[in-house]
Design a protein around this motif. Structure first.
Motif, PDB file in Angstrom:
ATOM      1  N   PHE A   2       0.866  -1.394  -0.199  1.00  0.00           N
ATOM      2  CA  PHE A   2       0.068   0.024   0.119  1.00  0.00           C
ATOM      3  C   PHE A   2       0.635   1.154   0.017  1.00  0.00           C
ATOM      4  O   PHE A   2       0.696   2.345  -0.945  1.00  0.00           O
ATOM      5  N   MET A   3       1.912   1.309   0.723  1.00  0.00           N
ATOM      6  CA  MET A   3       2.873   2.300   0.983  1.00  0.00           C
ATOM      7  C   MET A   3       3.755   2.656  -0.373  1.00  0.00           C
ATOM      8  O   MET A   3       3.917   3.795  -0.848  1.00  0.00           O
ATOM      9  N   ALA A   4       4.015   1.374  -1.070  1.00  0.00           N
ATOM     10  CA  ALA A   4       4.575   1.552  -2.488  1.00  0.00           C
ATOM     11  C   ALA A   4       3.568   2.184  -3.349  1.00  0.00           C
ATOM     12  O   ALA A   4       3.881   3.059  -4.271  1.00  0.00           O
ATOM     13  N   VAL A   5       2.413   1.638  -3.446  1.00  0.00           N
ATOM     14  CA  VAL A   5       1.147   2.386  -4.444  1.00  0.00           C
ATOM     15  C   VAL A   5       1.066   3.871  -3.890  1.00  0.00           C
ATOM     16  O   VAL A   5       1.177   4.531  -4.883  1.00  0.00           O
ATOM     17  N   SER A   6       1.182   4.240  -2.725  1.00  0.00           N
ATOM     18  CA  SER A   6       1.058   5.617  -2.510  1.00  0.00           C
ATOM     19  C   SER A   6       2.231   6.426  -2.922  1.00  0.00           C
ATOM     20  O   SER A   6       1.994   7.416  -3.352  1.00  0.00           O
ATOM     21  N   VAL A   7       3.358   5.932  -2.602  1.00  0.00           N
ATOM     22  CA  VAL A   7       4.766   6.540  -3.174  1.00  0.00           C
ATOM     23  C   VAL A   7       4.585   6.847  -4.696  1.00  0.00           C
ATOM     24  O   VAL A   7       4.803   7.790  -5.304  1.00  0.00           O
ATOM     25  N   ALA A   8       4.143   5.915  -5.474  1.00  0.00           N
ATOM     26  CA  ALA A   8       3.913   5.763  -6.711  1.00  0.00           C
ATOM     27  C   ALA A   8       2.997   6.840  -7.095  1.00  0.00           C
ATOM     28  O   ALA A   8       3.358   7.791  -8.326  1.00  0.00           O
ATOM     29  N   TYR A   9       1.940   6.907  -6.712  1.00  0.00           N
ATOM     30  CA  TYR A   9       0.985   8.156  -7.100  1.00  0.00           C
ATOM     31  C   TYR A   9       1.717   9.429  -6.805  1.00  0.00           C
ATOM     32  O   TYR A   9       1.346  10.448  -7.666  1.00  0.00           O
ATOM     33  N   LEU A  10       2.550   9.700  -5.700  1.00  0.00           N
ATOM     34  CA  LEU A  10       2.873  10.799  -5.475  1.00  0.00           C
ATOM     35  C   LEU A  10       4.137  11.324  -6.271  1.00  0.00           C
ATOM     36  O   LEU A  10       4.125  12.196  -7.106  1.00  0.00           O
ATOM     37  N   MET A  11       5.089  10.149  -6.964  1.00  0.00           N
ATOM     38  CA  MET A  11       6.213  10.373  -7.855  1.00  0.00           C
ATOM     39  C   MET A  11       5.442  10.783  -9.303  1.00  0.00           C
ATOM     40  O   MET A  11       6.020  11.537  -9.999  1.00  0.00           O
ATOM     41  N   ASN A  12       4.322  10.296  -9.549  1.00  0.00           N
ATOM     42  CA  ASN A  12       3.516  10.503 -10.997  1.00  0.00           C
ATOM     43  C   ASN A  12       3.180  11.800 -11.080  1.00  0.00           C
ATOM     44  O   ASN A  12       3.078  12.447 -12.082  1.00  0.00           O
ATOM     45  N   ILE A  13       2.870  12.592  -9.873  1.00  0.00           N
ATOM     46  CA  ILE A  13       2.680  14.013  -9.852  1.00  0.00           C
ATOM     47  C   ILE A  13       3.833  14.780 -10.493  1.00  0.00           C
ATOM     48  O   ILE A  13       3.727  15.703 -11.607  1.00  0.00           O
ATOM     49  N   PHE A  14       5.009  14.376 -10.303  1.00  0.00           N
ATOM     50  CA  PHE A  14       6.333  15.313 -10.840  1.00  0.00           C
ATOM     51  C   PHE A  14       6.898  14.773 -12.006  1.00  0.00           C
ATOM     52  O   PHE A  14       7.152  15.215 -13.133  1.00  0.00           O
ATOM     53  N   ILE A  15       6.706  13.362 -12.268  1.00  0.00           N
ATOM     54  CA  ILE A  15       7.398  12.676 -13.518  1.00  0.00           C
ATOM     55  C   ILE A  15       6.249  11.531 -13.879  1.00  0.00           C
ATOM     56  O   ILE A  15       6.129  10.742 -13.304  1.00  0.00           O
ATOM     57  N   PRO A  16       5.600  11.660 -15.225  1.00  0.00           N
ATOM     58  CA  PRO A  16       4.757  10.867 -15.546  1.00  0.00           C
ATOM     59  C   PRO A  16       5.107   9.391 -15.550  1.00  0.00           C
ATOM     60  O   PRO A  16       6.277   9.272 -16.247  1.00  0.00           O
ATOM     61  N   LYS A  17       4.464   8.594 -15.141  1.00  0.00           N
ATOM     62  CA  LYS A  17       4.727   7.005 -15.194  1.00  0.00           C
ATOM     63  C   LYS A  17       5.988   6.571 -14.489  1.00  0.00           C
ATOM     64  O   LYS A  17       6.638   5.562 -14.244  1.00  0.00           O
TER      65      LYS A  17
END
Length: 309
Positions: free
Chosen positions: A70-85
């Motif tokens: 879950f935390m990996a998914v949460s970090v992933a969504y956060l990263m996508n804000i700055f760099i797509p994919k």
């Protein structure tokens, strides 16, 4: 990011003082209880996404803890804000560090998961076209640059074929390293074929996308002007918004513009569409930033025993 900034400037630059006043009124009169419920449904979809991920990892011999995924998914969504994919990569990095899952295999499962998501998005798109064919067909014919799309697809196919030829015939160290990585990715991608609980995986996939749609539907109830729009319009707007989230910096600037644009096609005013787009986007991005930031900080503490071992 630049496209989002341009769209924000362009749209608001076209607004008259009266439209700005009307827009402020929509924000003020919105029922934010529905907005909170919309975010809660989105949070639930993220939890289920983390749970569903284990179905792909188990055939490879891994059983990560749900809090970590879950935390990996949460970090992933956060990263996508700055760099797509970039989120797809960060998910694999997180489980590689805290669950000892090889990066290539973890990343392969993420790709497999995204393929399923793309299939479901296409199905929703087909449903939207079926429900609103006449309006959407006329709109797409007018705005979609068909010749440019064909050219882009042609160039993409040529690049893919060149890359595959390089992997097959080149004997360089680079091609061998890429080949090893690709084989690991393949094992992760095709883990879906090795699952014992395929039916459960499909079920949870449908639940995730059902929650996405429910989250958007609940958000439309926040404004009086969108509370009574038809299910066909809701699904169409949901699909358009999903594409912006999937292919840009989490919809920065593009999501509100897309929601405004598609609702305008159905006769809903620019101010109402803009207000709804921004309310949905800001509320969900706020959650993503908070959840991703907390997850980034908590991960080392939650896994401190494993890191010290």
């Amino acid at each position: 990011m630049a496209l989002g900034v341009f769209l924000i400037w362009y749209i608001f630059d076209q607004f008259t003082p009266e439209q700005f006043t009307e827009l402020k009124r929509h924000f003020k009169n919105a029922n934010y209880g529905y907005v909170v419920l919309s975010v809660v449904l989105s949070v639930l979809s993220h939890v289920i996404r983390a749970y569903r991920w284990n179905y792909l990892l188990q055939p490879l011999g891994y059983a990560p803890k749900l809090p970590n995924t879950f935390m990996a998914v949460s970090v992933a969504y956060l990263m996508n804000i700055f760099i797509p994919k970039s989120g797809e990569v960060s998910r694999a990095v997180v489980v590689a560090k805290y669950e000892n899952i090889p990066f290539d295999k973890g990343f392969g499962t993420v790709i497999s998961e995204r393929i399923i998501d793309l299939v479901l998005l296409v199905l929703f798109t087909a449903l939207a076209l079926f429900l609103q064919f006449d309006v959407l067909y006329a709109y797409l014919i007018e705005v979609v640059p068909v010749k440019k799309l064909v050219l882009i697809m042609g160039v993409g196919i040529l690049m893919l074929l060149s890359f595959l030829a390089f992997l097959k015939y080149s004997k360089s160290k680079l091609s061998l390293k890429i080949g090893t990585l690709v084989r690991g990715l393949q094992e992760g991608v095709f883990s879906i074929l090795k699952m014992k609980k395929k039916t459960a995986f499909v079920f949870w996939s449908l639940v995730i996308w059902g929650l996405y749609l429910a989250s958007f539907y609940v958000a439309t109830q926040a404004l009086e002007q969108t509370a009574t729009i038809s299910i066909g319009i809701i699904i169409t707007a949901f699909v358009v918004g999903s594409f912006t989230f999937g292919f840009t910096n989490s919809g920065f600037g593009t999501y509100p513009a897309a929601i405004m644009g598609i609702l305008l096609v159905f006769g809903i005013s620019e101010t109402v569409g803009t207000a709804l787009g921004w309310i949905v986007w800001v509320s969900h991005i706020a959650y993503i930033i908070i959840s991703g930031g907390i997850s980034f900080l908590v991960l080392p503490f939650y896994n401190r025993d494993k890191l010290q071992a």
